[in-house]
Motif scaffolding. Structure first.
Motif, PDB file in Angstrom:
ATOM      1  N   LEU A 153       0.718  -1.319   0.118  1.00 50.00           N
ATOM      2  CA  LEU A 153      -0.063  -0.094   0.093  1.00 50.00           C
ATOM      3  C   LEU A 153       1.028   1.201   0.092  1.00 50.00           C
ATOM      4  O   LEU A 153       1.733   1.492   0.729  1.00 50.00           O
ATOM      5  N   VAL A 154       0.494   2.263  -0.929  1.00 52.09           N
ATOM      6  CA  VAL A 154       0.946   3.597  -0.772  1.00 52.09           C
ATOM      7  C   VAL A 154      -0.099   4.491  -0.200  1.00 52.09           C
ATOM      8  O   VAL A 154      -1.085   4.565  -0.795  1.00 52.09           O
ATOM      9  N   ASP A 203      -7.218 -14.671   0.646  1.00 53.87           N
ATOM     10  CA  ASP A 203      -5.446 -15.215   0.657  1.00 53.87           C
ATOM     11  C   ASP A 203      -4.667 -13.930   0.277  1.00 53.87           C
ATOM     12  O   ASP A 203      -3.781 -14.109  -0.610  1.00 53.87           O
ATOM     13  N   ILE A 204      -5.141 -12.882   0.742  1.00 57.03           N
ATOM     14  CA  ILE A 204      -4.409 -11.498   0.463  1.00 57.03           C
ATOM     15  C   ILE A 204      -3.630 -11.019   1.684  1.00 57.03           C
ATOM     16  O   ILE A 204      -4.592 -10.872   2.760  1.00 57.03           O
ATOM     17  N   LYS A 205      -2.377 -10.476   1.621  1.00 54.23           N
ATOM     18  CA  LYS A 205      -1.933  -9.780   2.837  1.00 54.23           C
ATOM     19  C   LYS A 205      -1.603  -8.320   2.241  1.00 54.23           C
ATOM     20  O   LYS A 205      -1.009  -8.203   1.417  1.00 54.23           O
ATOM     21  N   PHE A 206      -1.981  -7.331   3.091  1.00 54.03           N
ATOM     22  CA  PHE A 206      -1.759  -5.862   2.720  1.00 54.03           C
ATOM     23  C   PHE A 206      -0.685  -5.388   3.566  1.00 54.03           C
ATOM     24  O   PHE A 206      -0.470  -5.801   4.866  1.00 54.03           O
ATOM     25  N   THR A 207       0.331  -4.684   3.096  1.00 50.10           N
ATOM     26  CA  THR A 207       1.609  -4.144   3.866  1.00 50.10           C
ATOM     27  C   THR A 207       1.773  -2.844   3.457  1.00 50.10           C
ATOM     28  O   THR A 207       1.368  -2.326   2.214  1.00 50.10           O
ATOM     29  N   LYS A 208       2.429  -2.012   4.315  1.00 56.96           N
ATOM     30  CA  LYS A 208       2.545  -0.496   4.151  1.00 56.96           C
ATOM     31  C   LYS A 208       4.035  -0.553   3.513  1.00 56.96           C
ATOM     32  O   LYS A 208       4.725  -0.698   4.029  1.00 56.96           O
ATOM     33  N   HIS A 209       3.691   0.157   2.355  1.00 63.55           N
ATOM     34  CA  HIS A 209       5.054   0.359   1.514  1.00 63.55           C
ATOM     35  C   HIS A 209       5.922   1.590   1.831  1.00 63.55           C
ATOM     36  O   HIS A 209       6.992   1.763   2.062  1.00 63.55           O
ATOM     37  N   ILE A 210       5.088   2.688   1.802  1.00 63.61           N
ATOM     38  CA  ILE A 210       5.377   4.052   2.159  1.00 63.61           C
ATOM     39  C   ILE A 210       4.188   4.908   2.499  1.00 63.61           C
ATOM     40  O   ILE A 210       3.151   4.594   1.824  1.00 63.61           O
ATOM     41  N   VAL A 211       4.258   5.877   3.295  1.00 58.07           N
ATOM     42  CA  VAL A 211       3.341   6.937   3.393  1.00 58.07           C
ATOM     43  C   VAL A 211       3.797   8.267   3.290  1.00 58.07           C
ATOM     44  O   VAL A 211       4.984   8.915   3.453  1.00 58.07           O
ATOM     45  N   ASN A 212       3.154   9.032   2.187  1.00 59.99           N
ATOM     46  CA  ASN A 212       3.307  10.295   1.557  1.00 59.99           C
ATOM     47  C   ASN A 212       2.372  11.410   2.177  1.00 59.99           C
ATOM     48  O   ASN A 212       1.356  11.099   2.462  1.00 59.99           O
ATOM     49  N   ARG A 213       2.935  12.348   2.725  1.00 57.31           N
ATOM     50  CA  ARG A 213       1.979  13.437   3.379  1.00 57.31           C
ATOM     51  C   ARG A 213       2.310  14.814   2.754  1.00 57.31           C
ATOM     52  O   ARG A 213       3.426  15.276   2.327  1.00 57.31           O
ATOM     53  N   TYR A 243       1.301  -1.147  -6.767  1.00 54.68           N
ATOM     54  CA  TYR A 243       0.937  -0.540  -5.471  1.00 54.68           C
ATOM     55  C   TYR A 243      -0.406  -0.294  -5.426  1.00 54.68           C
ATOM     56  O   TYR A 243      -1.000   0.460  -6.720  1.00 54.68           O
ATOM     57  N   LEU A 244      -1.132  -0.646  -4.384  1.00 51.59           N
ATOM     58  CA  LEU A 244      -2.377  -0.143  -4.294  1.00 51.59           C
ATOM     59  C   LEU A 244      -2.217   1.486  -3.670  1.00 51.59           C
ATOM     60  O   LEU A 244      -1.931   1.248  -2.549  1.00 51.59           O
ATOM     61  N   ASN A 245      -2.662   2.353  -4.164  1.00 51.70           N
ATOM     62  CA  ASN A 245      -2.456   3.796  -3.654  1.00 51.70           C
ATOM     63  C   ASN A 245      -3.818   4.179  -3.044  1.00 51.70           C
ATOM     64  O   ASN A 245      -4.980   3.970  -3.561  1.00 51.70           O
ATOM     65  N   ILE A 246      -3.825   4.567  -1.782  1.00 52.08           N
ATOM     66  CA  ILE A 246      -4.836   5.100  -0.979  1.00 52.08           C
ATOM     67  C   ILE A 246      -4.726   6.475  -0.588  1.00 52.08           C
ATOM     68  O   ILE A 246      -3.805   6.913  -0.161  1.00 52.08           O
ATOM     69  N   TRP A 247      -5.699   7.410  -0.996  1.00 56.00           N
ATOM     70  CA  TRP A 247      -5.644   8.728  -0.834  1.00 56.00           C
ATOM     71  C   TRP A 247      -6.710   9.166   0.392  1.00 56.00           C
ATOM     72  O   TRP A 247      -7.575   8.681   0.194  1.00 56.00           O
TER      73      TRP A 247
END
Length: 381
Positions: A153-154, A203-213, A243-247
């Motif tokens: 996740l971004v 069967d999916i795991k989500f991980t934190k790749h980076i946090v942009n602010r 990457y899955l981007n979340i705003w």
């Protein structure tokens, strides 16, 4: 001469086998019925009327309205979504190969327990080690190595002041996603009544790749993707193919979030969530399930009622028909369209504490995206 006859016989057998296989494939493809497929809905009218009719927050997802907009702005999108749907139905109709990431029952692999705590013995103490924090560990034991697909996740945060969205919020949201997509929601009763056995682990795991602010004094960002562009004061997407981007930003008009379906513009692919509905913040919609719902759309899941009447469908075989969303915490059974509504499904609109399951059919739709040739196969290592 005998050898020549045998050679011709062998060749004939091979050609016949190939022909039969081609006929089987052609026959299988001819069974794919797309007559019920649709993309445009009445969401523009439906969602607007809901927001106008109430002054208090209700579960309001703007994904289908966003889809209508993108379809109007991108002439080729309808055909692209048709092709994705055709591939999805082919995938579901056929036998899923062993090892397909997120590929349904028997589709993944189960790794042995790893000695993560270093005590020399791989046992239950090694399961879920600090995976989801002390507030969520009651979902264990589960083998963290059982996941077959990791989605990084971004997290793009646009806030009015630094730290408005806390690191604790971010961590809690990722924890909630891993609980929900791993079918470990503790709100789920032992007895699902008529839906027993239908609930699914993705069967999916989500991980934190980076946090942009970034900080912005802008009051509301609306639903036309302005938050996804630095040129408009937002944050540009990070490689949406991997990457899955979340705003996370204030959307306005009481909208909790919206997502982009597979097939839309790559530069805007992802999910948008209001900060009050991201992670554990409290309240009816403050337990992270809006993000679960919106990622469901990103994984090609429709609203469970199909955004229409009883004859409209979400294209999932094991979800019952309905003619509209449910709100609050509905009593069981809630009956519409001559069947019991699956009000607890993440793709409905009920309170966060009253939704706790996806189905195997929904998992199959999502799995098709990550199969070879699938729209999101680039996420597979």
């Amino acid at each position: 001469m005998k050898k020549l006859i045998l050679a011709f016989a062998a060749l004939s057998f091979i050609l016949t086998s190939c022909s039969n296989n081609e006929n089987d494939i052609t026959s299988e493809q001819s069974k794919i019925d797309m007559s019920d497929f649709y993309v445009y809905t009445n969401a523009d009218v439906d969602e607007t009327s809901k927001l106008t009719a109430t002054k208090s927050p209700i579960k309001s997802c703007y994904t289908m309205v966003n889809l209508n907009r993108l379809l109007k702005e991108n002439p080729g999108l309808e055909k692209k979504m048709y092709d994705i749907e055709y591939f999805t139905r082919q995938f579901i109709a056929g036998k899923k190969p062993t090892g397909t990431p997120g590929g349904g029952p028997g589709g993944g692999t189960t790794d042995p327990i790893v000695d993560t705590d270093g005590d020399g013995t791989p046992d239950s103490s090694d399961l879920c080690p600090n995976e989801i924090g002390p507030s969520y560990n009651s979902g264990c034991p589960d083998n963290i190595n059982d996941y077959t697909l990791t989605i990084p996740l971004v997290i793009n945060i646009i806030e009015k002041s630094p730290g408005q969205v806390t690191d604790a919020q971010i961590d809690s949201q990722i924890a909630i996603l891993n609980i929900d997509f791993d079918n470990r929601n503790l709100n789920k009763p032992d007895d699902l009544k008529i839906f027993t056995g239908v609930d699914a682990d993705f069967d999916i795991k989500f991980t934190k790749h980076i946090v942009n602010r970034v900080s912005s004094k802008k009051k509301n960002w609306g639903t036309r993707d302005a938050m996804k562009f630095s040129s408009q004061g937002g944050i540009d997407a990070t490689d949406t193919s991997t990457y899955l981007n979340i705003w996370v930003c204030e959307i306005g008009r009481g909208i909790l979030g919206y997502a982009q379906f597979p097939g839309g513009p790559e530069v805007t692919d992802g999910v948008v969530i209001g900060p009050d509905y991201f992670g554990e913040t409290g309240g009816n919609y403050g337990h992270g399930r809006t993000v679960t719902h919106e990622i469901g759309h990103w994984l090609n899941l429709r609203h469970i009622w199909g955004d229409g009447g009883c004859s409209d469908d979400d294209f999932v075989s094991d979800t019952p028909s309905s003619d509209g969303p449910n709100y609050g915490c509905p009593a069981y059974p809630t009956v519409n369209c001559n069947s019991t509504d699956m009000t607890m499904n993440y793709m409905d609109y009920v309170y966060d504490d009253c939704m706790y399951m996806f189905t195997n059919g929904q998992k199959d739709r999502a799995s098709a995206l990550f199969a070879i040739g699938g729209y999101r196969y680039s996420f597979v290592d």
